[in-house]
Design a protein around this motif. Structure first.
Motif, PDB file in Angstrom:
ATOM      1  N   LEU A  88       0.867  -1.176   0.000  1.00 31.99           N
ATOM      2  CA  LEU A  88       0.000   0.000   0.000  1.00 31.99           C
ATOM      3  C   LEU A  88       0.906   1.228   0.000  1.00 31.99           C
ATOM      4  O   LEU A  88       1.661   1.446   0.948  1.00 31.99           O
ATOM      5  CB  LEU A  88      -0.916   0.004   1.224  1.00 31.99           C
ATOM      6  CG  LEU A  88      -1.761   1.272   1.428  1.00 31.99           C
ATOM      7  CD1 LEU A  88      -2.653   1.545   0.217  1.00 31.99           C
ATOM      8  CD2 LEU A  88      -2.611   1.148   2.694  1.00 31.99           C
ATOM      9  N   LEU A  89       0.830   2.018  -1.058  1.00 33.81           N
ATOM     10  CA  LEU A  89       1.691   3.188  -1.249  1.00 33.81           C
ATOM     11  C   LEU A  89       0.863   4.445  -0.991  1.00 33.81           C
ATOM     12  O   LEU A  89      -0.082   4.744  -1.723  1.00 33.81           O
ATOM     13  CB  LEU A  89       2.246   3.182  -2.674  1.00 33.81           C
ATOM     14  CG  LEU A  89       3.118   4.343  -3.126  1.00 33.81           C
ATOM     15  CD1 LEU A  89       4.307   4.534  -2.191  1.00 33.81           C
ATOM     16  CD2 LEU A  89       3.597   4.096  -4.559  1.00 33.81           C
ATOM     17  N   VAL A  90       1.222   5.183   0.053  1.00 34.40           N
ATOM     18  CA  VAL A  90       0.435   6.345   0.479  1.00 34.40           C
ATOM     19  C   VAL A  90       1.283   7.606   0.348  1.00 34.40           C
ATOM     20  O   VAL A  90       2.218   7.826   1.122  1.00 34.40           O
ATOM     21  CB  VAL A  90      -0.043   6.187   1.938  1.00 34.40           C
ATOM     22  CG1 VAL A  90      -0.966   7.353   2.312  1.00 34.40           C
ATOM     23  CG2 VAL A  90      -0.728   4.847   2.157  1.00 34.40           C
TER      24      VAL A  90
ATOM     25  N   ASP B 224       0.930  -6.339   2.708  1.00 34.62           N
ATOM     26  CA  ASP B 224       2.075  -6.935   3.392  1.00 34.62           C
ATOM     27  C   ASP B 224       3.006  -5.873   3.947  1.00 34.62           C
ATOM     28  O   ASP B 224       3.785  -6.142   4.869  1.00 34.62           O
ATOM     29  CB  ASP B 224       2.846  -7.831   2.419  1.00 34.62           C
ATOM     30  CG  ASP B 224       2.016  -9.020   1.968  1.00 34.62           C
ATOM     31  OD1 ASP B 224       1.772  -9.905   2.797  1.00 34.62           O
ATOM     32  OD2 ASP B 224       1.606  -9.040   0.790  1.00 34.62           O
ATOM     33  N   LEU B 225       2.934  -4.655   3.377  1.00 40.19           N
ATOM     34  CA  LEU B 225       3.756  -3.534   3.841  1.00 40.19           C
ATOM     35  C   LEU B 225       3.115  -2.237   3.383  1.00 40.19           C
ATOM     36  O   LEU B 225       2.483  -2.195   2.317  1.00 40.19           O
ATOM     37  CB  LEU B 225       5.178  -3.646   3.312  1.00 40.19           C
ATOM     38  CG  LEU B 225       6.180  -2.569   3.747  1.00 40.19           C
ATOM     39  CD1 LEU B 225       7.583  -3.176   3.970  1.00 40.19           C
ATOM     40  CD2 LEU B 225       6.286  -1.459   2.678  1.00 40.19           C
ATOM     41  N   ILE B 226       3.283  -1.174   4.187  1.00 42.58           N
ATOM     42  CA  ILE B 226       2.765   0.146   3.827  1.00 42.58           C
ATOM     43  C   ILE B 226       3.927   1.117   3.688  1.00 42.58           C
ATOM     44  O   ILE B 226       4.765   1.220   4.597  1.00 42.58           O
ATOM     45  CB  ILE B 226       1.773   0.669   4.884  1.00 42.58           C
ATOM     46  CG1 ILE B 226       0.556  -0.263   4.973  1.00 42.58           C
ATOM     47  CG2 ILE B 226       1.328   2.097   4.542  1.00 42.58           C
ATOM     48  CD1 ILE B 226      -0.429   0.110   6.066  1.00 42.58           C
ATOM     49  N   VAL B 227       3.992   1.809   2.541  1.00 41.74           N
ATOM     50  CA  VAL B 227       4.926   2.924   2.358  1.00 41.74           C
ATOM     51  C   VAL B 227       4.121   4.184   2.648  1.00 41.74           C
ATOM     52  O   VAL B 227       3.153   4.489   1.936  1.00 41.74           O
ATOM     53  CB  VAL B 227       5.493   2.962   0.923  1.00 41.74           C
ATOM     54  CG1 VAL B 227       6.427   4.151   0.770  1.00 41.74           C
ATOM     55  CG2 VAL B 227       6.236   1.665   0.613  1.00 41.74           C
ATOM     56  N   LEU B 228       4.492   4.915   3.682  1.00 38.96           N
ATOM     57  CA  LEU B 228       3.649   5.983   4.218  1.00 38.96           C
ATOM     58  C   LEU B 228       4.380   7.324   4.250  1.00 38.96           C
ATOM     59  O   LEU B 228       5.382   7.478   4.958  1.00 38.96           O
ATOM     60  CB  LEU B 228       3.201   5.600   5.633  1.00 38.96           C
ATOM     61  CG  LEU B 228       2.389   6.629   6.413  1.00 38.96           C
ATOM     62  CD1 LEU B 228       1.057   6.903   5.718  1.00 38.96           C
ATOM     63  CD2 LEU B 228       2.153   6.120   7.843  1.00 38.96           C
TER      64      LEU B 228
ATOM     65  N   THR C 265      -2.558   2.180  -4.314  1.00 30.70           N
ATOM     66  CA  THR C 265      -2.126   3.538  -3.987  1.00 30.70           C
ATOM     67  C   THR C 265      -3.229   4.323  -3.279  1.00 30.70           C
ATOM     68  O   THR C 265      -4.424   4.020  -3.416  1.00 30.70           O
ATOM     69  CB  THR C 265      -1.694   4.309  -5.240  1.00 30.70           C
ATOM     70  OG1 THR C 265      -2.819   4.462  -6.114  1.00 30.70           O
ATOM     71  CG2 THR C 265      -0.579   3.583  -5.967  1.00 30.70           C
ATOM     72  N   SER C 266      -2.794   5.342  -2.543  1.00 27.32           N
ATOM     73  CA  SER C 266      -3.715   6.249  -1.874  1.00 27.32           C
ATOM     74  C   SER C 266      -3.032   7.603  -1.738  1.00 27.32           C
ATOM     75  O   SER C 266      -1.815   7.662  -1.555  1.00 27.32           O
ATOM     76  CB  SER C 266      -4.096   5.703  -0.495  1.00 27.32           C
ATOM     77  OG  SER C 266      -4.951   6.611   0.185  1.00 27.32           O
ATOM     78  N   ASP C 267      -3.821   8.703  -1.818  1.00 27.13           N
ATOM     79  CA  ASP C 267      -3.223  10.028  -1.717  1.00 27.13           C
ATOM     80  C   ASP C 267      -3.710  10.827  -0.506  1.00 27.13           C
ATOM     81  O   ASP C 267      -3.461  12.025  -0.408  1.00 27.13           O
ATOM     82  CB  ASP C 267      -3.474  10.835  -3.000  1.00 27.13           C
ATOM     83  CG  ASP C 267      -4.959  11.060  -3.264  1.00 27.13           C
ATOM     84  OD1 ASP C 267      -5.799  10.647  -2.431  1.00 27.13           O
ATOM     85  OD2 ASP C 267      -5.271  11.655  -4.321  1.00 27.13           O
ATOM     86  N   ASN C 268      -4.408  10.151   0.439  1.00 29.13           N
ATOM     87  CA  ASN C 268      -4.845  10.833   1.656  1.00 29.13           C
ATOM     88  C   ASN C 268      -5.008   9.840   2.794  1.00 29.13           C
ATOM     89  O   ASN C 268      -5.111   8.628   2.578  1.00 29.13           O
ATOM     90  CB  ASN C 268      -6.145  11.612   1.412  1.00 29.13           C
ATOM     91  CG  ASN C 268      -7.326  10.701   1.123  1.00 29.13           C
ATOM     92  OD1 ASN C 268      -7.942  10.142   2.023  1.00 29.13           O
ATOM     93  ND2 ASN C 268      -7.639  10.532  -0.176  1.00 29.13           N
TER      94      ASN C 268
END
Length: 241
Positions: A6-8, A48-52, A31-34
């Motif tokens: 999940l790329l935020v 499995d992992l979040i890039v925040l 992906t997410s932008d907020n």
């Protein structure tokens, strides 16, 4: 199966570049932008992992990290324009697994993600069932609840009977002498004042409870001149003991 990231980040260029690199390396990317959308996707997608990114338009990355840590131990890699030591320490203290400062190389981010996932995989506990089942669940021993079911019915067993049955069932085919079984009963400080021949009485009672025909048992078998062994056929999902 591809691992899911999940790329935020609200910076579209960063999101597009990292997504391209991640997909090239075989990751599935969401992906997410907020912050609100990120929390929703973290719950529904189960990454499995979040890039925040820490600088989001609605909820700060710090607050998102705190909220996630109340519910999940998913690995988190933080992205930020803040380069001070205190900011990095703060990010790690609130639950992040690693920290990358902008501007960064996409390859560095990928390498850090791979390293976090390797550590996470090594740290994951081995999955082991809390049940032993035999002959297509004809006999089921719940090692967590310390309960026994036979032929679809719950069976009332005494603490001694449970200890005898569960210990033998963990090692099908192993021959136990009466003294071996006495020792098993008394493990972990369990007080038992019986003697070797009293084991026969408990075995007899167990057979009446779990066997279709106690006179011709298929689970608790007598090994003449030696003792007893468990003869049930383990189901495939049984853990190795």
């Amino acid at each position: 199966m591809s691992q899911k990231i999940l790329l935020v980040d609200d910076e579209r260029m960063i999101t597009e570049v990292l997504e391209a690199y991640l997909r090239k390396d075989g990751f599935e990317v969401v992906t997410s932008d907020n912050g609100v959308d990120a929390l929703r996707k973290a719950d529904s997608v189960k990454p499995d992992l979040i890039v925040l990114d820490l600088m989001l338009p609605d909820i700060s990355g710090e607050d998102i990290c705190r909220l996630l840590r109340k519910e999940s131990d998913v690995p988190i890699l933080m992205l930020t324009a803040k380069s001070g030591e205190e900011e990095k320490i703060s990010g790690i203290m609130m639950g992040a697994d690693d920290y990358v400062t902008k501007p960064f190389s996409p390859r560095e981010v990928i390498v850090r993600i791979q390293a976090i996932l390797r550590r996470s995989k090594r740290a994951a506990p081995a999955v082991q069932t809390n049940q032993l089942s035999f002959n297509n669940h004809e006999l089921v021993i719940d090692l967590y609840k310390k309960e026994v079911a036979a032929h679809g019915n719950s069976i009332s067993v005494t603490p001694i009977e449970y200890r005898l049955l569960s210990n033998m069932a963990k090692n099908p085919g192993r021959v136990y002498s009466r003294m071996d079984l006495l020792d098993k009963i008394q493990e972990d400080g369990f007080a038992y004042e019986g003697y070797e021949r009293s084991i026969d009485t408990h075995i007899k009672n167990l057979r009446k409870k779990i066997e279709c025909d106690a006179r011709e048992p298929k689970y608790i078998l007598t090994v003449f001149g030696m003792g007893y062994k468990f003869g049930g056929a383990p189901d495939a999902e049984n853990a190795a003991f």
